[in-house]
Design a protein around this motif. Structure first.
Motif, PDB file in Angstrom:
ATOM      1  N   MET A 199     -72.343  22.486-106.974  1.00 28.59           N
ATOM      2  CA  MET A 199     -71.487  23.652-106.830  1.00 28.59           C
ATOM      3  C   MET A 199     -72.255  24.953-107.041  1.00 28.59           C
ATOM      4  O   MET A 199     -72.990  25.118-108.006  1.00 28.59           O
ATOM      5  CB  MET A 199     -70.332  23.559-107.822  1.00 28.59           C
ATOM      6  N   LEU A 200     -72.050  25.898-106.108  1.00 29.62           N
ATOM      7  CA  LEU A 200     -72.544  27.274-106.228  1.00 29.62           C
ATOM      8  C   LEU A 200     -71.325  28.183-106.212  1.00 29.62           C
ATOM      9  O   LEU A 200     -70.691  28.370-105.168  1.00 29.62           O
ATOM     10  CB  LEU A 200     -73.487  27.617-105.065  1.00 29.62           C
ATOM     11  N   ARG A 201     -70.978  28.756-107.378  1.00 30.86           N
ATOM     12  CA  ARG A 201     -69.748  29.554-107.481  1.00 30.86           C
ATOM     13  C   ARG A 201     -69.938  30.934-106.859  1.00 30.86           C
ATOM     14  O   ARG A 201     -70.943  31.607-107.083  1.00 30.86           O
ATOM     15  CB  ARG A 201     -69.337  29.707-108.948  1.00 30.86           C
TER      16      ARG A 201
ATOM     17  N   LEU B 177     -83.786  34.520-100.848  1.00 34.19           N
ATOM     18  CA  LEU B 177     -82.937  33.574-100.125  1.00 34.19           C
ATOM     19  C   LEU B 177     -81.571  34.199 -99.881  1.00 34.19           C
ATOM     20  O   LEU B 177     -80.995  34.806-100.777  1.00 34.19           O
ATOM     21  CB  LEU B 177     -82.791  32.278-100.923  1.00 34.19           C
ATOM     22  N   VAL B 178     -81.074  34.069 -98.653  1.00 30.57           N
ATOM     23  CA  VAL B 178     -79.752  34.560 -98.277  1.00 30.57           C
ATOM     24  C   VAL B 178     -79.044  33.455 -97.508  1.00 30.57           C
ATOM     25  O   VAL B 178     -79.649  32.797 -96.655  1.00 30.57           O
ATOM     26  CB  VAL B 178     -79.823  35.824 -97.396  1.00 30.57           C
ATOM     27  N   VAL B 179     -77.775  33.238 -97.814  1.00 27.37           N
ATOM     28  CA  VAL B 179     -76.958  32.253 -97.115  1.00 27.37           C
ATOM     29  C   VAL B 179     -75.932  32.994 -96.266  1.00 27.37           C
ATOM     30  O   VAL B 179     -75.281  33.923 -96.746  1.00 27.37           O
ATOM     31  CB  VAL B 179     -76.235  31.325 -98.112  1.00 27.37           C
ATOM     32  N   THR B 180     -75.817  32.603 -94.992  1.00 29.05           N
ATOM     33  CA  THR B 180     -74.793  33.184 -94.134  1.00 29.05           C
ATOM     34  C   THR B 180     -73.826  32.092 -93.708  1.00 29.05           C
ATOM     35  O   THR B 180     -74.217  30.953 -93.457  1.00 29.05           O
ATOM     36  CB  THR B 180     -75.392  33.846 -92.881  1.00 29.05           C
ATOM     37  N   VAL B 181     -72.552  32.461 -93.640  1.00 27.30           N
ATOM     38  CA  VAL B 181     -71.503  31.540 -93.210  1.00 27.30           C
ATOM     39  C   VAL B 181     -70.683  32.251 -92.146  1.00 27.30           C
ATOM     40  O   VAL B 181     -70.251  33.385 -92.349  1.00 27.30           O
ATOM     41  CB  VAL B 181     -70.582  31.144 -94.383  1.00 27.30           C
ATOM     42  N   ASP B 182     -70.479  31.586 -91.005  1.00 27.47           N
ATOM     43  CA  ASP B 182     -69.569  32.142 -90.008  1.00 27.47           C
ATOM     44  C   ASP B 182     -68.382  31.198 -89.872  1.00 27.47           C
ATOM     45  O   ASP B 182     -68.531  30.042 -89.462  1.00 27.47           O
ATOM     46  CB  ASP B 182     -70.254  32.337 -88.659  1.00 27.47           C
ATOM     47  N   LEU B 183     -67.217  31.684 -90.244  1.00 25.39           N
ATOM     48  CA  LEU B 183     -66.023  30.842 -90.262  1.00 25.39           C
ATOM     49  C   LEU B 183     -65.573  30.469 -88.856  1.00 25.39           C
ATOM     50  O   LEU B 183     -65.050  29.374 -88.640  1.00 25.39           O
ATOM     51  CB  LEU B 183     -64.890  31.556 -91.002  1.00 25.39           C
ATOM     52  N   ALA B 184     -65.761  31.373 -87.883  1.00 25.52           N
ATOM     53  CA  ALA B 184     -65.343  31.077 -86.518  1.00 25.52           C
ATOM     54  C   ALA B 184     -66.170  29.937 -85.930  1.00 25.52           C
ATOM     55  O   ALA B 184     -65.634  29.039 -85.274  1.00 25.52           O
ATOM     56  CB  ALA B 184     -65.455  32.326 -85.648  1.00 25.52           C
ATOM     57  N   ALA B 185     -67.474  29.962 -86.165  1.00 22.21           N
ATOM     58  CA  ALA B 185     -68.354  28.905 -85.668  1.00 22.21           C
ATOM     59  C   ALA B 185     -68.361  27.696 -86.587  1.00 22.21           C
ATOM     60  O   ALA B 185     -68.846  26.634 -86.208  1.00 22.21           O
ATOM     61  CB  ALA B 185     -69.778  29.440 -85.511  1.00 22.21           C
ATOM     62  N   ARG B 186     -67.844  27.865 -87.820  1.00 18.97           N
ATOM     63  CA  ARG B 186     -67.841  26.815 -88.840  1.00 18.97           C
ATOM     64  C   ARG B 186     -69.263  26.308 -89.102  1.00 18.97           C
ATOM     65  O   ARG B 186     -69.532  25.098 -89.102  1.00 18.97           O
ATOM     66  CB  ARG B 186     -66.914  25.661 -88.448  1.00 18.97           C
ATOM     67  N   THR B 187     -70.167  27.253 -89.299  1.00 19.79           N
ATOM     68  CA  THR B 187     -71.554  26.904 -89.599  1.00 19.79           C
ATOM     69  C   THR B 187     -72.067  27.731 -90.775  1.00 19.79           C
ATOM     70  O   THR B 187     -71.584  28.833 -91.037  1.00 19.79           O
ATOM     71  CB  THR B 187     -72.488  27.149 -88.394  1.00 19.79           C
TER      72      THR B 187
ATOM     73  N   PHE C 150     -70.964  37.847-101.383  1.00 19.32           N
ATOM     74  CA  PHE C 150     -70.725  37.298-102.708  1.00 19.32           C
ATOM     75  C   PHE C 150     -72.043  36.851-103.343  1.00 19.32           C
ATOM     76  O   PHE C 150     -72.802  36.098-102.723  1.00 19.32           O
ATOM     77  CB  PHE C 150     -69.792  36.092-102.637  1.00 19.32           C
ATOM     78  N   PRO C 151     -72.327  37.261-104.562  1.00 15.89           N
ATOM     79  CA  PRO C 151     -73.492  36.718-105.265  1.00 15.89           C
ATOM     80  C   PRO C 151     -73.149  35.364-105.874  1.00 15.89           C
ATOM     81  O   PRO C 151     -72.000  35.109-106.250  1.00 15.89           O
ATOM     82  CB  PRO C 151     -73.754  37.757-106.353  1.00 15.89           C
ATOM     83  N   ILE C 152     -74.129  34.499-105.972  1.00 13.37           N
ATOM     84  CA  ILE C 152     -73.938  33.219-106.658  1.00 13.37           C
ATOM     85  C   ILE C 152     -73.908  33.498-108.155  1.00 13.37           C
ATOM     86  O   ILE C 152     -74.857  34.048-108.711  1.00 13.37           O
ATOM     87  CB  ILE C 152     -75.069  32.237-106.305  1.00 13.37           C
TER      88      ILE C 152
ATOM     89  N   GLN D  73     -82.746  25.257-103.972  1.00 11.20           N
ATOM     90  CA  GLN D  73     -83.382  26.491-103.513  1.00 11.20           C
ATOM     91  C   GLN D  73     -82.711  27.751-104.077  1.00 11.20           C
ATOM     92  O   GLN D  73     -83.377  28.739-104.354  1.00 11.20           O
ATOM     93  CB  GLN D  73     -83.349  26.558-101.980  1.00 11.20           C
ATOM     94  N   ALA D  74     -81.391  27.701-104.211  1.00  3.94           N
ATOM     95  CA  ALA D  74     -80.634  28.909-104.559  1.00  3.94           C
ATOM     96  C   ALA D  74     -80.781  29.267-106.031  1.00  3.94           C
ATOM     97  O   ALA D  74     -80.918  28.402-106.893  1.00  3.94           O
ATOM     98  CB  ALA D  74     -79.162  28.711-104.218  1.00  3.94           C
ATOM     99  N   LYS D  75     -80.718  30.571-106.292  1.00  2.60           N
ATOM    100  CA  LYS D  75     -80.785  31.087-107.661  1.00  2.60           C
ATOM    101  C   LYS D  75     -79.548  31.950-107.914  1.00  2.60           C
ATOM    102  O   LYS D  75     -78.920  32.458-106.987  1.00  2.60           O
ATOM    103  CB  LYS D  75     -82.053  31.915-107.863  1.00  2.60           C
ATOM    104  N   LEU D  76     -79.226  32.131-109.185  1.00  4.03           N
ATOM    105  CA  LEU D  76     -78.136  33.033-109.547  1.00  4.03           C
ATOM    106  C   LEU D  76     -78.443  34.427-109.009  1.00  4.03           C
ATOM    107  O   LEU D  76     -79.564  34.913-109.136  1.00  4.03           O
ATOM    108  CB  LEU D  76     -77.953  33.072-111.061  1.00  4.03           C
ATOM    109  N   GLY D  77     -77.458  35.046-108.415  1.00  4.17           N
ATOM    110  CA  GLY D  77     -77.640  36.376-107.845  1.00  4.17           C
ATOM    111  C   GLY D  77     -77.948  36.372-106.367  1.00  4.17           C
ATOM    112  O   GLY D  77     -77.801  37.418-105.704  1.00  4.17           O
ATOM    113  N   ASP D  78     -78.388  35.245-105.809  1.00  4.75           N
ATOM    114  CA  ASP D  78     -78.624  35.181-104.363  1.00  4.75           C
ATOM    115  C   ASP D  78     -77.319  35.460-103.628  1.00  4.75           C
ATOM    116  O   ASP D  78     -76.236  35.055-104.063  1.00  4.75           O
ATOM    117  CB  ASP D  78     -79.157  33.809-103.952  1.00  4.75           C
ATOM    118  N   LYS D  79     -77.418  36.151-102.490  1.00  2.00           N
ATOM    119  CA  LYS D  79     -76.228  36.563-101.752  1.00  2.00           C
ATOM    120  C   LYS D  79     -75.773  35.505-100.751  1.00  2.00           C
ATOM    121  O   LYS D  79     -76.587  34.862-100.084  1.00  2.00           O
ATOM    122  CB  LYS D  79     -76.491  37.879-101.009  1.00  2.00           C
TER     123      LYS D  79
END
Length: 211
Positions: free
Chosen positions: A140-142, A80-90, A119-121, A178-184
């Motif tokens: 919360m996912l730190r 599992l990988v999470v992507t965030v785009d700050l410009a699109a705010r998505t 960043f890893p969780i 869904q997320a686990k520790l270490g997921d990016k």
């Protein structure tokens, strides 16, 4: 919730989703210009690579504040990988290369911006309360030691965070499961990806002054 009211810059209602059609076509070289070896295309990762985009959710309209999409029908078991785009705010969630979730977000501004990088969780806490702001941060996912995280929030126009990534509570719960520790978690500012593009990029995480 680590959210506060801001001005019009954060009050846009619509958020563009990733769209392959929006990617500019590569410029064609002049017919008389030879192509030096140094400009040869980089080798493409294999199609079955779990960190290459295989499919994206079909979203016909821009994502509104507080709105999210979740569909695991193509989300085969895998990383599992999470992507965030700050410009699109998505924010998008990919599992084994398939996008299974997408949502509008809140982000940080001013002297407490949301950092860019990979960043890893490092911690999960469904009932977290900020020890800095004494505010609830559900699911919360730190991401950083100084408090930047993904968490449930009131995602409405005119609000922002103190550097965190705020997502709707119902979406935060699904991501938390869904997320686990270490997921990016990969945070960019103006980068779009489409089918066939690599998800994971090599970047150095940047730490903000506070969140």
């Amino acid at each position: 919730m680590l959210a506060f009211h801001v001005g019009q810059d954060a009050a846009q209602v619509f958020f563009p989703h990733k769209d392959e059609a929006a990617k500019p076509a590569p410029a064609k070289p002049a017919a008389t210009a030879p192509q030096p070896a140094a400009n040869a295309a980089a080798p493409q990762p294999p199609a079955d690579d779990p960190f290459v985009v295989k499919s994206i959710l079909k979203i016909d309209e821009p994502i509104k504040f507080g709105q999210f999409f979740w569909d695991e029908s193509k989300g085969e078991p895998g990383p599992l990988v999470v992507t965030v785009d700050l410009a699109a705010r998505t924010l998008s969630v990919f599992r084994n290369g398939h996008e299974i979730g997408a949502t509008a977000i809140l982000k940080g501004y001013g002297d407490k911006p949301t950092p860019v990088g990979v960043f890893p969780i490092t911690e999960k806490d469904a009932d977290h309360v900020s020890n800095i702001y004494d505010a609830p941060m559900p699911y919360m996912l730190r991401l950083t030691n100084d408090g930047v995280s993904i968490h449930g929030s009131k995602v409405e126009k005119g609000y922002a965070t103190n550097g965190c990534i705020g997502v709707p509570d119902a979406f935060a719960k699904r991501l938390f499961e869904q997320a686990k520790l270490g997921d990016k978690v990969i945070i960019t500012d103006g980068k779009r990806i489409g089918v066939g593009d690599p998800i994971v990029v090599e970047q150095q995480a940047q730490t903000p002054s506070g969140a």
